[in-house]
Structures are given as structure tokens and as C-alpha cells.
Design a protein around this motif. Structure first.
Motif, PDB file in Angstrom:
ATOM      1  N   UNK A 180       0.876  -1.153   0.000  1.00 24.88           N
ATOM      2  CA  UNK A 180       0.000   0.000   0.000  1.00 24.88           C
ATOM      3  C   UNK A 180       0.923   1.216   0.000  1.00 24.88           C
ATOM      4  N   UNK A 181       0.694   2.125  -0.936  1.00 24.43           N
ATOM      5  CA  UNK A 181       1.598   3.251  -1.158  1.00 24.43           C
ATOM      6  C   UNK A 181       0.857   4.545  -0.836  1.00 24.43           C
ATOM      7  N   UNK A 182       1.409   5.321   0.094  1.00 25.51           N
ATOM      8  CA  UNK A 182       0.721   6.531   0.534  1.00 25.51           C
ATOM      9  C   UNK A 182       1.682   7.712   0.495  1.00 25.51           C
ATOM     10  N   UNK A 183       1.390   8.775  -0.252  1.00 27.11           N
ATOM     11  CA  UNK A 183       0.184   8.935  -1.073  1.00 27.11           C
ATOM     12  C   UNK A 183       0.296   8.171  -2.390  1.00 27.11           C
ATOM     13  N   UNK A 184      -0.878   7.948  -3.034  1.00 23.65           N
ATOM     14  CA  UNK A 184      -0.908   7.299  -4.344  1.00 23.65           C
ATOM     15  C   UNK A 184      -0.105   8.119  -5.338  1.00 23.65           C
TER      16      UNK A 184
END
Lengths: 350, 350
Positions: A180-184
Motif C-alpha cells: 500500500x503506497x501513501x500517497x498514491x
């Protein structure tokens, strides 16, 4: 239900009971000032009963009823004119027309699904045996999409806050989330559109609480709403370490009648789930935790599950750094260093 | 001792008892796997007894004995050759020679002091009536110093981590902290020296746990150790919102035998204490909390004390921002918007 749940392990006062049992839910209500959920597979009628008796419940049972039934959720999205993939109600029986939207097709159970349960992708008519034999809907499979999620919090006065859209990166060989990458990694304008769409979505359900709005970005840049979770969500775990106000603190503030606070992200972050290692089952063994804890920016979270089996979700790791690239590099290395497994090898014969 | 403590209010399993009573401390030990303190005014002999009976206690009672007695603490600092202000043992009686180190002089009680209690500054021989009538020491008053603190964590294997030095800004009209500023506005090299000195200090006491090392920076840049608190500390509250690993998470990890994690600060922060407003006493009234919660970067913490009186410490606020200047501006404004007071005005006559 679990006398050894993470909250109990951390010293919380608890009520042991079944989330489908109305009497147990009443007992919980007697012990507290406000009730919420962290799993949508729950007895909503029982929540409605305690609400009728004067208990504060958020999200409200009315909102939960429209969200925990995936078919109803989809119908409300469509009725509100919110963008979502074309769908048809489906009995799940063998004689249902699974091909009417073309192939591949996604089938979702109306009730009881969460965290990827209650969802199958049928590639072709030959896969019909893999269908879920329960009522729900089918929808057109969306190829070549980017999957993102926007966490939304709405307080008791109706004020909404969103966190940065996050991006899900999946293993090309399976359906497993790699990061999961934050921010996209999407244009700012698209990120703003996604936040606005997420807020509109929650308003359509009149929700108060914390919600995860999963979306697809189509190859042409169009946004489609995939699914809404009426609770703190895997997509928001990174907020603990990367944001001023986490999804959990927001949840607490909403329940206690306060404003949500600042959802700004302080540092780029990536998150990966810790799944039980293949080839082992039994009492949980954690290897390499110390190395992770000694690595800058790395935050391992273990859920305290006493037994482990292959692919069981045992925890997650959030990595914060000055850039996404750096966070991902650290995460790549961290992944190879931690292993959670059952105590005993699974012999192929047994 | 308080059946309505913050931890109880948040749903923690608790043992109600007196921290000076050995039987109550034993009862606590029976209910848990590991014991620590968050106030040094505690029965260290009772902690030594439960340790002798096999309980894990951190910081160890041996370390606590050397730190909770301020005179012993000072003697150990001096014996280890660590820089600290010149001092003399002092009975506290009227016939003691309070002037032998010159005036003004600082008197500290050996036992029972914490959070500024058990400390007085005697400006001149005429102020001798303000002395504490208890044993302890006097030390030379240090004029024109900058006050900083370094939080240090040491795990069970002896590994040390420090957080950025923080700076205390005091009201020129009183001794009240106006802001805690993190990181301290001092040269990088001095900050490194302060961290190194803090680690040496904790090694001199063989401490495991979280410690606050308060220091003076003299006008010539020399560092003097002022005092050591053997616990999570007001100077480290900002770490919850501004650092990858907070002092509290570090404490938990140390107690459970894990490495400490990454103490890097993610954003500049300032912290101010919330004191009971002048002119009121009685049931606690909080005004303006919602405005603070709706302000980006602002984190109010209330301790849940049911009654309030002037200058009682009722909570604190941490503000994070992209720069210290910005954090301070937001904090200046936040300070004017929140007020915690007792329900009833105090009439001047009564």
C-alpha cells in the motif's frame, strides 16, 4: 469473541461474546457509553435495537444496513449517480446468467463479506463451479485499472475530512497486496477528485464514522467506486505513523463528539501485510522482529494471534521515509528479514 | 490511587492503590508481567521486594534508588565526572549555611520532589524563610542559561536511543514554561554533544527505561546536567505527534524486551501545558477544545482531571508544522482559544 484479542492483550476492559448474538451486543452496550464496529460482519438488527434503547452507535445502524449488504450498497451508489462498474443482481445459483456482462466477471456475495472474502473473479464460463452459491451481484471486471482507496472521516456534526488517496500494488501472479503506497502516485488533480468523490459517497450513505472508499482508476483516468468499508481499514493503517491524526484517533474523536483534527500526511509511507509463511502451521513463531524494530522508519504491528497458518494475516508493517522510493527500498529489505510462521512444518502428504 | 485516572477512563484494567504502600504494589505485581513507574515519588523498597520475588521492574529499583533521591543523584553525577553545577549537602534547617555558594542559591529536597516540586530559589539571605525545611542540597544558581532536555531510552540489552534535544522557554515573569520547542534552536554540534552527554549520564546510573535528562547551556556554550527524571517526561510528550517512535511506545518496547525503534523527529513541534485558569475552582470546564481540534497540526491532550484550580496542570497541547516559526504562530493562537477552568469564580474575600 476472542478472550486473547489484541485489545485484551494490551490490558483493555473487555466483554467476551459473539458479534452475531443480540444478547452479547446488549451486554457490551451496558458496559460502555458508545458502540462502534471494526468488522462489518455483525448483527445490525441488534445494533438497531440498542440504538432504539438510547445507545449511541456510529456508524448508525441505518447506514450500516446500507453498507454491510454489498448489493444494497451498490444499488445506492447507482441511485445516487455515483460512478461504479455496471452490475446485475445475481442469485449465485448455477442457472444464473453469469455471462450477461461478459467475461471475466466479478461475483460478490451480498452478505458476510469483508477483506476480500465473499468475492470471486470468474474468468470464463468454464469457471462457473468457482462461483459463490449465495445471493449478491455480478459486475463487469475492470482490466488494467489502478486501485486506490480514500479514507474518509465524518464527525457527528457532519464535518468531513479525508486522508491522501493511497495506492494498492498487487502481486502480478496473485491477488495479494504487495504494497500500500501513501500517497498514491497519481496527479494532484486526480487525487483531489478522488477525495471529493469519497466525500460525496459517504454523504450518500449519511455516514458518521470512519470509512474506506476503494476506487478504480480506469486507463482513461475515470474514477469508479469499487467498495466501501464502514470502519477503520487496512488502507488507513499507515496513518498511525505517517499522519497528524490517524484513522483510529479520528474514530475515537468522532465517537466522543469531537472534531476529527488534522489528517495531513507528515511523511511518505508504504505498508505491507504480514502473512503466515507457507509450509508451516501451529503456534505462532515470529522471526526477525528485532531487526525490523532496529531499522529507521520501520513500524511492525503484530496482531497477537496465537496460531499461524499459510497466508493468515498476522500483522502489518508501515515504513515512513523522506521519499516513497526510499520507503519502498527499506520495505523491500524489511520484507526479507521478518517471517511469521506456524511452529510445525506442513508435510505435503498430510 | 485514583479510580478515575486517565488510563481507567480509557478502559484499562487497573489496580486502585497507594504508590507508597508495599501491599498495594504487590497486588499490582500480581496482576501484571512487568512493572514500571511514571512518577518517581514511589516506594522503591517495595519495588525492590517484588523484584527480589522475581518480578521484572524497569528502571530497576537499584537505578531508581540512585535517581529518586536527588542528593544521591547529584553525588553520582559528580563522582562520574559528569558536568553539573557545584553543590553542597544541606540539612534545610535555619542554621544551615545557605550562602556558602553565593546568592541566589537553589535548594532541592533529597526526597519526594518531582515536576518542580521540592525546589526553591533563594534570592538573598532575606529569603531564608522560604527554604524547604528538609534535607537535600544547595547548588549555585546558573544565570542566563538556556534550558534543554534530552530524552533517552535504553533497552534491556543496553542499546541507547535519544530524541532531539528540546528547549524550554520560560515566562520571564515567573518560572512557568511557555513553550517546549522541539528540536532545540541550538547548533547541530551542541545538540550532538547534548545527546552524547545524556547517554553517558544514563550509563552512569545503569538505567533501562525512558529517562529525561535536563541540562543547562551556559552562556559560553558549556553543558551542565541539571536533573534526571527516571520516566517518560513532559519534555517528551511532543514525541507522540512528531516522532516515528514516541517515548511511550519506546517505554512499552523496552518493558517487553524489544528494541526501541526509530526516534527520528518527523516535523518541528512546540508544546505548551494547559494550566487551570486563574480566578476559578471546582468542576472542570473546558472551553475552546473544538476550535483547537479543528486547527491543522494541533493536538490537545486532556488528562481527564475532574476538578480544576488555578495553575493545576490539566493537559498539554502539541503543535506540529513545517517549521518551528509556523508551529509557534499556530500555538500562539491556539493558546488564546482554549481555557480550562473550575466551575466557580473564586471570590477575593473567601
Amino acid at each position: 469473541p476472542d478472550p486473547d484479542s489484541p485489545a485484551v492483550q494490551m490490558g483493555a476492559v473487555s466483554v467476551i461474546g459473539d458479534r452475531h448474538n443480540a444478547a452479547d451486543i446488549e451486554q457490551l452496550a451496558d458496559a460502555t457509553d458508545v458502540v462502534t464496529i471494526d468488522l462489518e460482519d455483525v448483527n445490525v438488527d441488534a445494533l438497531a435495537q440498542i440504538e432504539a434503547a438510547g445507545m449511541t452507535v456510529f456508524p448508525t445502524p441505518a447506514t450500516l444496513r446500507n453498507l454491510t449488504n454489498k448489493l444494497k450498497q451498490k444499488q445506492i451508489l447507482a441511485a445516487a449517480g455515483l460512478p461504479t462498474a455496471a452490475f446485475r443482481e445475481c442469485s449465485g445459483q448455477a442457472d444464473a446468467d453469469f455471462g450477461q456482462l461478459g467475461w471475466p466477471v466479478v461475483q460478490k456475495a451480498a452478505e458476510g463479506g469483508y477483506d476480500g472474502r465473499g468475492v470471486v473473479i470468474l474468468r470464463s464460463p468454464e469457471n462457473i463451479d468457482q462461483r459463490l452459491p449465495v445471493a449478491g451481484y455480478i459486475e463487469a471486471f475492470q482490466p488494467n485499472v489502478t486501485e486506490i482507496a480514500v479514507m474518509v472521516a465524518r464527525d457527528q456534526r457532519g464535518q468531513c475530512e479525508t486522508w491522501s488517496p493511497v495506492e494498492m500494488e498487487f502481486d502480478p501472479n496473485g491477488n495479494l497486496l504487495t504494497y500500500l503506497i501513501a500517497p498514491a502516485r497519481i496527479p494532484i488533480k486526480l487525487a483531489e477528485q478522488a477525495r471529493e468523490l469519497a466525500v460525496k459517497t459517504i454523504l450518500a450513505f449519511n455516514g458518521a464514522g470512519v470509512f474506506g472508499v476503494e476506487m478504480f482508476i480506469l486507463p482513461d483516468g475515470q474514477l469508479l467506486i469499487n467498495e466501501i468499508a464502514p470502519r477503520t481499514h487496512n488502507s488507513g493503517h499507515y496513518t498511525i505513523d505517517a499522519c497528524v491524526t490517524s484513522q483510529f484517533l479520528a474514530q475515537y474523536r468522532i465517537l466522543s463528539g469531537q472534531p476529527i483534527g488534522d489528517t495531513t500526511q507528515q511523511q511518505p509511507a508504504v505498508m505491507f501485510n504480514l502473512l503466515g509463511a507457507e509450509g508451516y502451521a501451529g503456534k505462532t513463531i515470529v522471526e526477525g522482529l528485532d531487526i525490523l524494530l532496529a531499522t529507521p522508519g520501520v513500524h511492525p504491528y503484530l496482531y497477537g494471534k496465537q496460531t499461524c497458518f499459510p497466508l493468515r494475516k498476522m500483522g502489518h508493517v508501515t515504513v515512513v521515509a523522506d521519499s516513497l522510493e526510499q520507503a519502498m527500498e527499506i520495505a523491500d529489505s524489511a520484507k526479507t528479514r521478518i517471517r511469521i510462521r506456524g511452529e510445525k512444518p506442513i508435510s505435503e502428504e498430510s
